[in-house]
Design a protein around this motif. Structure first.
Motif, mmCIF file in Angstrom:
data_model
loop_
_atom_site.group_PDB
_atom_site.id
_atom_site.type_symbol
_atom_site.label_atom_id
_atom_site.label_comp_id
_atom_site.label_asym_id
_atom_site.label_seq_id
_atom_site.Cartn_x
_atom_site.Cartn_y
_atom_site.Cartn_z
ATOM 1 N N ASP A 154 -0.627 -14.086 2.748
ATOM 2 C CA ASP A 154 0.935 -14.572 3.578
ATOM 3 C C ASP A 154 1.547 -13.783 4.400
ATOM 4 O O ASP A 154 2.576 -13.896 5.052
ATOM 5 N N LEU A 155 1.286 -12.398 4.055
ATOM 6 C CA LEU A 155 2.122 -10.646 4.322
ATOM 7 C C LEU A 155 1.408 -10.674 6.015
ATOM 8 O O LEU A 155 1.819 -10.019 7.056
ATOM 9 N N SER A 156 0.037 -11.660 6.326
ATOM 10 C CA SER A 156 -0.645 -11.437 8.185
ATOM 11 C C SER A 156 0.323 -11.459 8.358
ATOM 12 O O SER A 156 0.342 -12.119 9.029
ATOM 13 N N GLY A 157 0.641 -10.336 9.816
ATOM 14 C CA GLY A 157 1.016 -10.657 10.931
ATOM 15 C C GLY A 157 3.207 -10.864 10.669
ATOM 16 O O GLY A 157 3.460 -11.057 12.189
ATOM 17 N N LEU A 158 3.268 -10.184 9.256
ATOM 18 C CA LEU A 158 4.996 -11.184 9.240
ATOM 19 C C LEU A 158 5.319 -9.300 10.226
ATOM 20 O O LEU A 158 4.849 -8.613 9.595
ATOM 21 N N LYS A 159 6.243 -10.657 11.115
ATOM 22 C CA LYS A 159 7.326 -8.742 11.533
ATOM 23 C C LYS A 159 7.361 -8.062 10.156
ATOM 24 O O LYS A 159 8.730 -8.824 10.248
ATOM 25 N N LEU A 160 7.678 -7.293 9.959
ATOM 26 C CA LEU A 160 8.538 -6.400 8.854
ATOM 27 C C LEU A 160 8.735 -4.950 8.799
ATOM 28 O O LEU A 160 8.525 -4.367 9.616
ATOM 29 N N ARG A 161 10.851 -5.251 8.635
ATOM 30 C CA ARG A 161 11.225 -4.110 8.904
ATOM 31 C C ARG A 161 10.735 -3.001 8.143
ATOM 32 O O ARG A 161 11.270 -3.730 6.359
ATOM 33 N N VAL A 162 10.548 -1.816 7.703
ATOM 34 C CA VAL A 162 10.317 -0.529 6.379
ATOM 35 C C VAL A 162 11.212 0.280 6.640
ATOM 36 O O VAL A 162 11.526 0.635 9.094
ATOM 37 N N MET A 163 11.058 1.279 6.434
ATOM 38 C CA MET A 163 12.137 1.938 6.586
ATOM 39 C C MET A 163 12.363 3.098 7.579
ATOM 40 O O MET A 163 10.405 2.758 7.148
ATOM 41 N N GLN A 164 12.657 4.028 7.640
ATOM 42 C CA GLN A 164 11.600 4.999 8.835
ATOM 43 C C GLN A 164 11.031 5.964 7.628
ATOM 44 O O GLN A 164 11.713 7.057 7.704
ATOM 45 N N ASN A 165 9.897 6.108 7.204
ATOM 46 C CA ASN A 165 8.973 6.551 6.409
ATOM 47 C C ASN A 165 7.502 5.895 6.760
ATOM 48 O O ASN A 165 7.368 4.632 7.213
ATOM 49 N N ASP A 166 6.970 6.649 6.815
ATOM 50 C CA ASP A 166 5.494 6.869 7.127
ATOM 51 C C ASP A 166 5.090 5.966 5.760
ATOM 52 O O ASP A 166 3.747 5.239 6.838
ATOM 53 N N THR A 167 5.024 6.658 4.678
ATOM 54 C CA THR A 167 4.132 5.942 3.294
ATOM 55 C C THR A 167 4.488 4.415 3.222
ATOM 56 O O THR A 167 3.537 3.606 3.300
ATOM 57 N N PHE A 168 5.906 3.834 3.898
ATOM 58 C CA PHE A 168 6.034 2.368 3.574
ATOM 59 C C PHE A 168 5.347 1.498 4.726
ATOM 60 O O PHE A 168 5.037 0.792 5.534
ATOM 61 N N ILE A 169 5.484 2.561 6.328
ATOM 62 C CA ILE A 169 4.489 1.818 7.005
ATOM 63 C C ILE A 169 3.417 1.364 7.119
ATOM 64 O O ILE A 169 2.624 0.469 7.252
ATOM 65 N N LYS A 170 2.495 2.752 6.389
ATOM 66 C CA LYS A 170 1.134 2.662 6.268
ATOM 67 C C LYS A 170 0.741 1.841 5.211
ATOM 68 O O LYS A 170 -0.385 0.951 5.569
ATOM 69 N N ALA A 171 1.554 1.339 3.958
ATOM 70 C CA ALA A 171 1.696 1.224 3.101
ATOM 71 C C ALA A 171 1.653 -0.365 3.411
ATOM 72 O O ALA A 171 0.748 -1.683 3.378
ATOM 73 N N PHE A 172 2.464 -1.304 4.359
ATOM 74 C CA PHE A 172 2.233 -2.402 4.711
ATOM 75 C C PHE A 172 1.494 -2.898 5.741
ATOM 76 O O PHE A 172 1.170 -3.971 5.595
ATOM 77 N N ARG A 173 1.293 -2.020 6.151
ATOM 78 C CA ARG A 173 -0.006 -2.131 7.015
ATOM 79 C C ARG A 173 -0.983 -2.668 6.721
ATOM 80 O O ARG A 173 -1.993 -3.200 6.919
ATOM 81 N N THR A 174 -2.144 -1.212 5.926
ATOM 82 C CA THR A 174 -2.415 -1.757 5.092
ATOM 83 C C THR A 174 -2.876 -2.898 4.263
ATOM 84 O O THR A 174 -3.651 -3.641 3.997
ATOM 85 N N LEU A 175 -1.440 -3.722 3.403
ATOM 86 C CA LEU A 175 -1.530 -4.974 3.419
ATOM 87 C C LEU A 175 -1.385 -6.297 4.611
ATOM 88 O O LEU A 175 -1.377 -7.340 4.062
ATOM 89 N N GLY A 176 -1.473 -5.584 5.591
ATOM 90 C CA GLY A 176 -1.514 -6.762 6.739
ATOM 91 C C GLY A 176 -0.281 -7.289 7.634
ATOM 92 O O GLY A 176 -0.122 -7.789 8.541
ATOM 93 N N ALA A 177 1.136 -6.293 7.086
ATOM 94 C CA ALA A 177 1.870 -7.012 7.620
ATOM 95 C C ALA A 177 2.143 -5.529 9.018
ATOM 96 O O ALA A 177 1.472 -5.332 9.176
ATOM 97 N N ASP A 178 3.414 -6.748 9.601
ATOM 98 C CA ASP A 178 2.282 -5.600 11.410
ATOM 99 C C ASP A 178 4.535 -5.148 10.519
ATOM 100 O O ASP A 178 5.559 -5.493 11.154
ATOM 101 N N ALA A 179 3.906 -4.346 10.076
ATOM 102 C CA ALA A 179 5.635 -3.424 9.733
ATOM 103 C C ALA A 179 6.192 -1.991 11.218
ATOM 104 O O ALA A 179 5.479 -1.545 11.460
ATOM 105 N N ARG A 180 7.451 -2.689 10.690
ATOM 106 C CA ARG A 180 8.166 -1.601 12.396
ATOM 107 C C ARG A 180 8.795 -1.016 11.513
ATOM 108 O O ARG A 180 9.763 -1.486 11.227
#
Ligand code: TF8
Length: 326
Positions: A154-180
């Motif tokens: 369900d996370l796949s392709g979701l445009k998800l705002r994350v904090m300006q932080n590398d780990t959050f970006i990587k973690a949510f991309r690993t889960l399939g979200a379009d983390a920005r």
């Protein structure tokens, strides 16, 4: 001697108060805002009105990252903000981005207020900051305008705002979200315009920032515990008399205790409020949450391990095991 001290004290009292700013990013009507006001009151009380802290909320002094720059440069005296945006300055702060690290807020308090929290704060002075205390932001949960997040897919392709932080970006991309990555100060507009589909924050913030107006779905994942950190500019701090530093430190600790109590009380109520506001709430199944957790293994090994260092990470695991076994 007594006379000389008395004269010095009354001379100090006669001086106009020393004013300084304390910036924060959430609205004035939020847990951050309430605690900021308590902090300012305590500073005033403990100094007999000699120190005057002005809380400035709603990112009026800038987003967390902008305030951080000003504080380290010495053009802003104090702030409270996320530890996540500080990782670019002190990489060990990445410990607090570790997914699913804590089972409860008591474990967070134990590590943050103990030797490990202090050790990480100890890295700040070299970068122009003095860290005073950690406040609770809280366990983070997902909201979005598209669908309930029940499973990884369900996370796949979701445009998800994350904090300006590398780990959050990587973690949510690993889960399939379009983390920005995006500053919190810009988030509300991005959710309203549809530039972002979703975001993740504690219940308190979802409520105080009125994200329920643009976000239909709330998925309870508790994927990470976020602290806030109270920071002073080292340039400014070093010029303060020791007695004033102690007053501000003491007030910060009192405000921390208030903030944690207040935030925890509000969190339970906030979830009920969000349901009343019309949000559709779901909890992913245990199996799906476990799949998300398992995907985070390489975030620990590659990302957090690298930033925090394996010795410290092992020490954290040891302390948590000891705490859980007590
Ligand atoms: C985020 C954080 C915010 C903080 C706050 C503005 O999502 O959770 O709570 O940055 O200081 O950015």
């Amino acid at each position: 001697m007594a006379l000389a001290l008395g004269a010095a004290a009354s001379a100090a009292m006669a001086q106009s108060p020393l004013t300084f700013k304390f910036g924060y990013g959430l609205k004035e009507d939020s847990n951050q805002g309430r605690a900021a006001r308590v902090f300012a009151e305590r500073v005033s009380q403990l100094s007999g009105g000699r120190l005057k802290m002005e809380p400035v909320g709603a990112a009026k002094l800038g987003s967390d990252d902008a305030m951080q720059k000003a504080v380290s440069a010495g053009t802003q005296e104090m702030m409270v903000g996320s530890t996540a945006t500080l990782v670019s300055v002190v990489k060990e702060m990445a410990l607090w981005d570790a997914p699913f690290l804590f089972n409860g807020v008591d474990e967070a308090d134990f590590l943050l207020d103990g030797a490990i929290g202090q050790q990480i704060m100890g890295k700040l002075p070299d970068k122009g900051f003095v860290g005073l205390v950690y406040w609770e932001n809280g366990f983070r949960n997902l909201t979005n305008s598209k669908r309930p997040i029940n499973s990884l897919g369900d996370l796949s392709g979701l445009k998800l705002r994350v904090m300006q932080n590398d780990t959050f970006i990587k973690a949510f991309r690993t889960l399939g979200a379009d983390a920005r990555p995006m500053a919190f100060a810009e988030l509300d507009a991005a959710l309203r315009s549809g530039a972002m589909d979703g975001q993740e924050n504690p219940f308190n913030t979802i409520l105080s920032s009125k994200f329920y107006e643009s976000q239909k779905y709330l998925s309870i994942t508790n994927h990470v515990y976020s602290p806030w950190i109270v920071l002073a500019s080292k340039k400014w701090w070093d010029k303060l008399p020791k007695a004033d530093q102690e007053i501000i430190q003491q007030a910060a600790t009192q405000a921390r205790d208030f903030e944690r109590r207040d935030t925890r009380e509000e969190a339970d109520r906030a979830l009920k409020n969000l349901v009343e506001k019309g949000m559709q709430v779901n909890v992913p199944t245990f199996g799906e949450l476990s799949r998300m957790r398992n995907r985070m293994d390489h975030i620990y090994a590659r990302d957090i391990g690298e930033k925090v260092g394996l010795p410290l990470l092992l020490q954290v695991q040891n302390e948590l095991i000891g705490y859980r076994d007590r």
